[in-house]
Design a protein around this motif. Structure first.
Motif, PDB file in Angstrom:
ATOM      1  N   GLY A  68       0.807  -0.804  -0.042  1.00 51.73           N
ATOM      2  CA  GLY A  68      -0.107   0.077  -0.217  1.00 51.73           C
ATOM      3  C   GLY A  68       0.980   1.169  -0.165  1.00 51.73           C
ATOM      4  O   GLY A  68       0.359   1.949  -0.448  1.00 51.73           O
ATOM      5  N   LEU A  69       1.713   1.213   0.679  1.00 54.29           N
ATOM      6  CA  LEU A  69       2.992   2.238   0.912  1.00 54.29           C
ATOM      7  C   LEU A  69       4.365   2.551  -0.324  1.00 54.29           C
ATOM      8  O   LEU A  69       3.934   3.166  -1.330  1.00 54.29           O
ATOM      9  CB  LEU A  69       3.367   2.437   2.053  1.00 54.29           C
ATOM     10  N   VAL A  70       4.890   1.253  -0.802  1.00 54.67           N
ATOM     11  CA  VAL A  70       6.151   1.680  -0.808  1.00 54.67           C
ATOM     12  C   VAL A  70       6.063   0.595  -2.336  1.00 54.67           C
ATOM     13  O   VAL A  70       6.339   1.660  -3.444  1.00 54.67           O
ATOM     14  CB  VAL A  70       7.014  -0.080  -0.291  1.00 54.67           C
ATOM     15  N   CYS A  71       4.584   0.111  -2.913  1.00 56.36           N
ATOM     16  CA  CYS A  71       4.696   0.213  -4.369  1.00 56.36           C
ATOM     17  C   CYS A  71       4.155   1.098  -4.882  1.00 56.36           C
ATOM     18  O   CYS A  71       4.345   1.458  -5.746  1.00 56.36           O
ATOM     19  CB  CYS A  71       3.706  -1.464  -4.414  1.00 56.36           C
ATOM     20  N   LEU A  72       2.722   1.739  -3.696  1.00 56.12           N
ATOM     21  CA  LEU A  72       2.706   2.661  -4.623  1.00 56.12           C
ATOM     22  C   LEU A  72       2.776   4.095  -4.743  1.00 56.12           C
ATOM     23  O   LEU A  72       3.806   4.700  -5.934  1.00 56.12           O
ATOM     24  CB  LEU A  72       1.521   3.013  -3.697  1.00 56.12           C
ATOM     25  N   GLY A  73       3.925   4.141  -3.680  1.00 60.52           N
ATOM     26  CA  GLY A  73       4.917   4.901  -3.457  1.00 60.52           C
ATOM     27  C   GLY A  73       6.041   5.048  -5.434  1.00 60.52           C
ATOM     28  O   GLY A  73       6.210   6.456  -5.877  1.00 60.52           O
ATOM     29  N   SER A  91       6.500   5.972   8.639  1.00 58.64           N
ATOM     30  CA  SER A  91       6.247   6.790   9.784  1.00 58.64           C
ATOM     31  C   SER A  91       4.743   7.010  10.628  1.00 58.64           C
ATOM     32  O   SER A  91       5.130   7.339  12.225  1.00 58.64           O
ATOM     33  CB  SER A  91       6.606   8.340   9.428  1.00 58.64           C
ATOM     34  N   SER A  92       3.839   6.090  10.533  1.00 54.63           N
ATOM     35  CA  SER A  92       3.307   5.815  11.510  1.00 54.63           C
ATOM     36  C   SER A  92       2.373   4.885  10.975  1.00 54.63           C
ATOM     37  O   SER A  92       1.825   5.381   9.584  1.00 54.63           O
ATOM     38  CB  SER A  92       1.983   7.155  11.808  1.00 54.63           C
ATOM     39  N   SER A  93       1.383   4.296  11.742  1.00 54.42           N
ATOM     40  CA  SER A  93       0.778   3.450  11.130  1.00 54.42           C
ATOM     41  C   SER A  93      -0.334   3.740  12.285  1.00 54.42           C
ATOM     42  O   SER A  93      -0.815   3.637  13.300  1.00 54.42           O
ATOM     43  CB  SER A  93       0.957   1.653  11.543  1.00 54.42           C
ATOM     44  N   GLN A  94      -1.995   3.072  12.390  1.00 55.92           N
ATOM     45  CA  GLN A  94      -3.378   3.224  12.727  1.00 55.92           C
ATOM     46  C   GLN A  94      -3.947   1.572  11.923  1.00 55.92           C
ATOM     47  O   GLN A  94      -4.565   2.563  11.001  1.00 55.92           O
ATOM     48  CB  GLN A  94      -3.502   4.284  13.165  1.00 55.92           C
ATOM     49  N   MET A  95      -3.850   0.181  12.571  1.00 53.98           N
ATOM     50  CA  MET A  95      -4.133  -0.682  12.116  1.00 53.98           C
ATOM     51  C   MET A  95      -5.042  -1.602  12.921  1.00 53.98           C
ATOM     52  O   MET A  95      -5.306  -1.282  14.636  1.00 53.98           O
ATOM     53  CB  MET A  95      -4.058  -1.846  11.935  1.00 53.98           C
ATOM     54  N   GLU A  96      -6.486  -1.789  12.510  1.00 52.69           N
ATOM     55  CA  GLU A  96      -7.574  -1.989  13.334  1.00 52.69           C
ATOM     56  C   GLU A  96      -7.858  -3.920  12.222  1.00 52.69           C
ATOM     57  O   GLU A  96      -7.520  -4.065  12.086  1.00 52.69           O
ATOM     58  CB  GLU A  96      -9.246  -1.986  12.596  1.00 52.69           C
ATOM     59  N   PHE A  97      -7.036  -4.758  13.900  1.00 51.05           N
ATOM     60  CA  PHE A  97      -7.515  -6.218  13.106  1.00 51.05           C
ATOM     61  C   PHE A  97      -8.927  -7.158  13.423  1.00 51.05           C
ATOM     62  O   PHE A  97      -9.263  -6.792  14.385  1.00 51.05           O
ATOM     63  CB  PHE A  97      -6.261  -6.953  13.362  1.00 51.05           C
ATOM     64  N   LYS A 120       6.177  12.513   1.513  1.00 52.21           N
ATOM     65  CA  LYS A 120       4.997  12.123   2.360  1.00 52.21           C
ATOM     66  C   LYS A 120       3.494  10.935   1.842  1.00 52.21           C
ATOM     67  O   LYS A 120       3.225  12.057   1.017  1.00 52.21           O
ATOM     68  CB  LYS A 120       5.200  12.835   3.291  1.00 52.21           C
ATOM     69  N   ILE A 121       3.976  10.133   2.325  1.00 52.61           N
ATOM     70  CA  ILE A 121       2.935   9.056   1.077  1.00 52.61           C
ATOM     71  C   ILE A 121       2.027   9.054   2.824  1.00 52.61           C
ATOM     72  O   ILE A 121       2.561   8.692   3.403  1.00 52.61           O
ATOM     73  CB  ILE A 121       3.139   7.944   0.570  1.00 52.61           C
ATOM     74  N   ALA A 141       1.490   6.048   7.202  1.00 55.15           N
ATOM     75  CA  ALA A 141       2.131   7.229   6.328  1.00 55.15           C
ATOM     76  C   ALA A 141       3.557   6.702   6.364  1.00 55.15           C
ATOM     77  O   ALA A 141       4.237   6.174   6.798  1.00 55.15           O
ATOM     78  CB  ALA A 141       1.455   8.472   7.040  1.00 55.15           C
ATOM     79  N   GLY A 142       4.136   7.288   4.910  1.00 61.44           N
ATOM     80  CA  GLY A 142       5.780   7.279   5.723  1.00 61.44           C
ATOM     81  C   GLY A 142       6.118   8.133   4.515  1.00 61.44           C
ATOM     82  O   GLY A 142       5.300   8.424   4.387  1.00 61.44           O
TER      83      GLY A 142
END
Length: 149
Positions: A68-73, A91-97, A120-121, A141-142
């Protein structure tokens, strides 16, 4: 004919056992969709949990970040970007499992771009299992760019 995104896969800065991307199904300026199958032989299953292994949340988050971040970036930076100087960091993550992912399961990650500016993505990510049930979701985010930027 289906477009090939192998140029992104070939430039990823990860290798086994820390590569969590098998396929990119689609990517454009708004988001990306990709898949990964969790190997039943992965070392982290040996201790998570005894006699009932499930994929750790931190690994699910990493899978979402790689797709979601690296391939898209990388797509947004373009084929011509100098991958040798690539700098990547979450730089940040907010996840719900919501559902467990078991050894051998294949997941699909769908990421929608929130923004990409000043290297920044930020993306909203969702992971689905093979039954198309939502496994986890969140916001990641990263930073991604070339090291000399």
């Amino acid at each position: 004919m289906k477009e090939s995104y192998n140029w992104i896969l070939n430039r990823l800065p990860y290798t086994e056992p820390f590569l969590f991307v098998n396929e990119i199904r689609h990517v454009d300026a708004k988001g990306v969709e990709g898949t990964y199958r969790f190997s039943p032989d992965a070392d982290f299953y040996k201790g998570h949990f005894k006699n009932n292994p499930v994929s750790p949340g931190v690994i699910l988050t990493e899978c979402c970040a790689q797709i979601g971040l690296v391939c898209l970036g990388m797509y947004l930076l373009g084929k011509e970007s100098e991958i040798g100087n690539m700098a990547i960091g979450m730089s940040s993550s907010q996840m719900e499992f919501l559902q467990p992912v078991f050894p051998g399961e294949r997941v699909r990650v769908v990421s929608e771009l929130v923004y990409f500016r000043f290297q920044k993505i930020k993306c909203e990510v969702k992971m689905y299992n093979e039954d198309d049930k939502l496994v986890c979701k969140g916001v990641l985010a990263g930073m991604i760019g070339t090291a000399n930027e």
